[in-house]
Design a protein around this motif. Structure first.
Motif, mmCIF file in Angstrom:
data_model
loop_
_atom_site.group_PDB
_atom_site.id
_atom_site.type_symbol
_atom_site.label_atom_id
_atom_site.label_comp_id
_atom_site.label_asym_id
_atom_site.label_seq_id
_atom_site.Cartn_x
_atom_site.Cartn_y
_atom_site.Cartn_z
ATOM 1 N N ASP A 15 10.442 -10.237 8.593
ATOM 2 C CA ASP A 15 9.289 -9.558 9.203
ATOM 3 C C ASP A 15 8.353 -8.993 8.124
ATOM 4 O O ASP A 15 7.134 -9.181 8.186
ATOM 5 C CB ASP A 15 9.756 -8.445 10.157
ATOM 6 C CG ASP A 15 10.754 -7.479 9.497
ATOM 7 O OD1 ASP A 15 11.347 -7.828 8.451
ATOM 8 O OD2 ASP A 15 10.931 -6.362 10.030
ATOM 9 N N LEU A 16 8.929 -8.333 7.134
ATOM 10 C CA LEU A 16 8.103 -7.759 6.065
ATOM 11 C C LEU A 16 7.513 -8.852 5.177
ATOM 12 O O LEU A 16 6.369 -8.754 4.733
ATOM 13 C CB LEU A 16 8.913 -6.774 5.213
ATOM 14 C CG LEU A 16 9.320 -5.465 5.889
ATOM 15 C CD1 LEU A 16 10.031 -4.552 4.906
ATOM 16 C CD2 LEU A 16 8.114 -4.746 6.476
ATOM 17 N N THR A 17 8.302 -9.881 4.931
ATOM 18 C CA THR A 17 7.797 -10.998 4.109
ATOM 19 C C THR A 17 6.537 -11.578 4.740
ATOM 20 O O THR A 17 5.526 -11.813 4.065
ATOM 21 C CB THR A 17 8.862 -12.098 3.969
ATOM 22 O OG1 THR A 17 10.066 -11.516 3.502
ATOM 23 C CG2 THR A 17 8.419 -13.187 3.012
ATOM 24 N N VAL A 106 9.885 0.002 -12.095
ATOM 25 C CA VAL A 106 9.561 -0.780 -10.896
ATOM 26 C C VAL A 106 8.610 0.089 -10.080
ATOM 27 O O VAL A 106 8.877 1.285 -9.897
ATOM 28 C CB VAL A 106 10.838 -1.079 -10.076
ATOM 29 C CG1 VAL A 106 10.484 -1.519 -8.662
ATOM 30 C CG2 VAL A 106 11.686 -2.154 -10.738
ATOM 31 N N ALA A 107 7.507 -0.471 -9.627
ATOM 32 C CA ALA A 107 6.606 0.270 -8.741
ATOM 33 C C ALA A 107 7.168 0.209 -7.332
ATOM 34 O O ALA A 107 7.828 -0.771 -6.969
ATOM 35 C CB ALA A 107 5.215 -0.349 -8.774
ATOM 36 N N THR A 108 6.915 1.257 -6.563
ATOM 37 C CA THR A 108 7.349 1.162 -5.172
ATOM 38 C C THR A 108 6.247 1.627 -4.234
ATOM 39 O O THR A 108 5.378 2.413 -4.620
ATOM 40 C CB THR A 108 8.654 1.932 -4.906
ATOM 41 O OG1 THR A 108 9.092 1.664 -3.567
ATOM 42 C CG2 THR A 108 8.482 3.431 -5.077
ATOM 43 N N VAL A 109 6.294 1.122 -3.029
ATOM 44 C CA VAL A 109 5.383 1.567 -1.972
ATOM 45 C C VAL A 109 6.238 2.215 -0.891
ATOM 46 O O VAL A 109 7.463 2.273 -1.016
ATOM 47 C CB VAL A 109 4.564 0.376 -1.414
ATOM 48 C CG1 VAL A 109 3.653 -0.198 -2.488
ATOM 49 C CG2 VAL A 109 5.464 -0.705 -0.836
ATOM 50 N N GLY A 110 5.592 2.694 0.152
ATOM 51 C CA GLY A 110 6.334 3.378 1.207
ATOM 52 C C GLY A 110 7.263 2.440 1.976
ATOM 53 O O GLY A 110 7.152 1.213 1.910
ATOM 54 N N ILE A 111 8.173 3.072 2.699
ATOM 55 C CA ILE A 111 9.161 2.325 3.480
ATOM 56 C C ILE A 111 8.455 1.429 4.504
ATOM 57 O O ILE A 111 7.612 1.906 5.277
ATOM 58 C CB ILE A 111 10.115 3.319 4.186
ATOM 59 C CG1 ILE A 111 10.885 4.131 3.144
ATOM 60 C CG2 ILE A 111 11.074 2.576 5.128
ATOM 61 C CD1 ILE A 111 11.498 5.412 3.696
ATOM 62 N N ASP A 112 8.780 0.163 4.466
ATOM 63 C CA ASP A 112 8.225 -0.863 5.373
ATOM 64 C C ASP A 112 6.711 -1.083 5.183
ATOM 65 O O ASP A 112 6.079 -1.702 6.036
ATOM 66 C CB ASP A 112 8.483 -0.512 6.849
ATOM 67 C CG ASP A 112 9.944 -0.642 7.229
ATOM 68 O OD1 ASP A 112 10.700 -1.309 6.497
ATOM 69 O OD2 ASP A 112 10.335 -0.071 8.272
ATOM 70 N N ASN A 113 6.139 -0.546 4.099
ATOM 71 C CA ASN A 113 4.682 -0.632 3.932
ATOM 72 C C ASN A 113 4.287 -1.943 3.235
ATOM 73 O O ASN A 113 3.858 -1.962 2.072
ATOM 74 C CB ASN A 113 4.165 0.586 3.162
ATOM 75 C CG ASN A 113 2.673 0.796 3.378
ATOM 76 O OD1 ASN A 113 1.940 -0.161 3.646
ATOM 77 N ND2 ASN A 113 2.223 2.023 3.271
ATOM 78 N N ALA A 114 4.443 -3.015 3.982
ATOM 79 C CA ALA A 114 4.153 -4.355 3.458
ATOM 80 C C ALA A 114 2.694 -4.469 3.018
ATOM 81 O O ALA A 114 2.380 -5.128 2.013
ATOM 82 C CB ALA A 114 4.460 -5.397 4.526
ATOM 83 N N ASN A 116 0.685 -2.191 1.715
ATOM 84 C CA ASN A 116 0.440 -1.628 0.389
ATOM 85 C C ASN A 116 1.097 -2.445 -0.720
ATOM 86 O O ASN A 116 0.576 -2.509 -1.835
ATOM 87 C CB ASN A 116 0.909 -0.172 0.324
ATOM 88 C CG ASN A 116 -0.160 0.784 0.801
ATOM 89 O OD1 ASN A 116 -1.227 0.361 1.222
ATOM 90 N ND2 ASN A 116 0.130 2.074 0.750
ATOM 91 N N ALA A 117 2.227 -3.062 -0.432
ATOM 92 C CA ALA A 117 2.855 -3.923 -1.454
ATOM 93 C C ALA A 117 1.916 -5.073 -1.793
ATOM 94 O O ALA A 117 1.677 -5.378 -2.969
ATOM 95 C CB ALA A 117 4.199 -4.448 -0.951
ATOM 96 N N ALA A 118 1.353 -5.689 -0.766
ATOM 97 C CA ALA A 118 0.428 -6.799 -1.000
ATOM 98 C C ALA A 118 -0.832 -6.301 -1.706
ATOM 99 O O ALA A 118 -1.305 -6.918 -2.667
ATOM 100 C CB ALA A 118 0.066 -7.466 0.332
ATOM 101 N N LEU A 119 -1.367 -5.160 -1.249
ATOM 102 C CA LEU A 119 -2.603 -4.639 -1.855
ATOM 103 C C LEU A 119 -2.399 -4.247 -3.312
ATOM 104 O O LEU A 119 -3.283 -4.468 -4.150
ATOM 105 C CB LEU A 119 -3.123 -3.434 -1.055
ATOM 106 C CG LEU A 119 -3.830 -3.794 0.250
ATOM 107 C CD1 LEU A 119 -4.135 -2.529 1.053
ATOM 108 C CD2 LEU A 119 -5.122 -4.569 -0.016
ATOM 109 N N LEU A 120 -1.253 -3.675 -3.637
ATOM 110 C CA LEU A 120 -0.996 -3.304 -5.029
ATOM 111 C C LEU A 120 -0.926 -4.559 -5.910
ATOM 112 O O LEU A 120 -1.463 -4.578 -7.026
ATOM 113 C CB LEU A 120 0.305 -2.494 -5.117
ATOM 114 C CG LEU A 120 0.657 -1.880 -6.465
ATOM 115 C CD1 LEU A 120 -0.489 -1.056 -7.036
ATOM 116 C CD2 LEU A 120 1.904 -0.998 -6.327
#
Ligand code: RP5
Length: 144
Positions: A15-17, A106-114, A116-120
Motif C-alpha cells: 500500500d505504501l509502495t 538515515v532520513a525519516t518521514v512520519g509514520i505511513d507518510n508515503a 513526504n518520502a516521495a517528496l523528500l
C-alpha cells in the motif's frame, strides 16, 4: 534509468509502495521497486543496493524496520526511511529508523507518510535538476 530505488521489506508494504510510486509518477521521476527484507533476505538487499544506479533510496519497513539502516550500511547515497504502522502505532518502526548510530545517517518521514518520502526524494533530485525544481515550486504553490 531509475533515479530512485524503492525497497520494501515485505509484500505487505505494498500500500505504501504504491503511494510513493504514484507521486514519483506525477513528477515524472523514474524509479525501480523491489521487495527485500533486511532480516529475511540480507544478501538480496546488499545486491540491490550495490547494483543500483539511482541517486536516492526509499526504504519502506514496519516493526523493527532495520531495512533503511541496512541499505545505508552499503551506500553513501541518501536513504529515506518510511516507517509503516504494523504494531505500536508504528512508533517501533519510526524510532528504529531514526536511531541510527552516528556516522551512518538515515532520513525519516512520519509514520505511513508515503507522500513526504516521495517528496523528500524529489527534493534531493531537484537540487541538481532545474525542471524538477520548477515542478516542485508549482506543487508547493498549488498546495498553499
Ligand atoms: C517488516 O515487517 C516489513 O517491512 C513489514 O512491514 C513487516 C511485516 O512483514 P510481513 O510479516 O507482513 O511479511 O519487515
Amino acid at each position: 534509468m531509475a533515479d530512485v530505488t524503492i525497497i520494501a521489506g515485505s509484500p505487505s508494504d505494498k500500500d505504501l509502495t504504491k503511494k510513493v510510486e504514484k507521486l514519483l509518477d506525477d513528477f515524472g521521476v523514474e524509479y525501480e521497486s523491489f521487495i527485500a527484507s533486511a532480516h529475511r533476505n540480507p544478501d538480496r538487499v546488499k545486491e540491490i543496493v550495490l547494483s543500483s544506479k539511482a541517486r536516492v533510496f526509499i526504504a519502506i519497513a514496519g516493526l523493527s524496520a532495520a531495512l533503511p539502516g541496512a541499505i545505508a550500511s552499503h551506500t553513501i547515497k541518501p536513504v529515506i526511511g518510511l516507517p509503516k504502522d504494523v504494531k505500536l502505532g508504528g512508533l517501533d518502526s519510526l524510532l528504529s529508523i531514526a536511531q541510527m548510530p552516528p556516522g551512518v545517517p538515515v532520513a525519516t518521514v512520519g509514520i505511513d507518510n508515503a507522500k513526504n518520502a516521495a517528496l523528500l526524494a524529489i527534493e534531493i533530485l531537484a537540487s541538481t535538476d532545474g525542471d524538477l525544481s520548477k515542478k516542485l515550486q508549482e506543487y508547493r504553490e498549488k498546495n498553499r
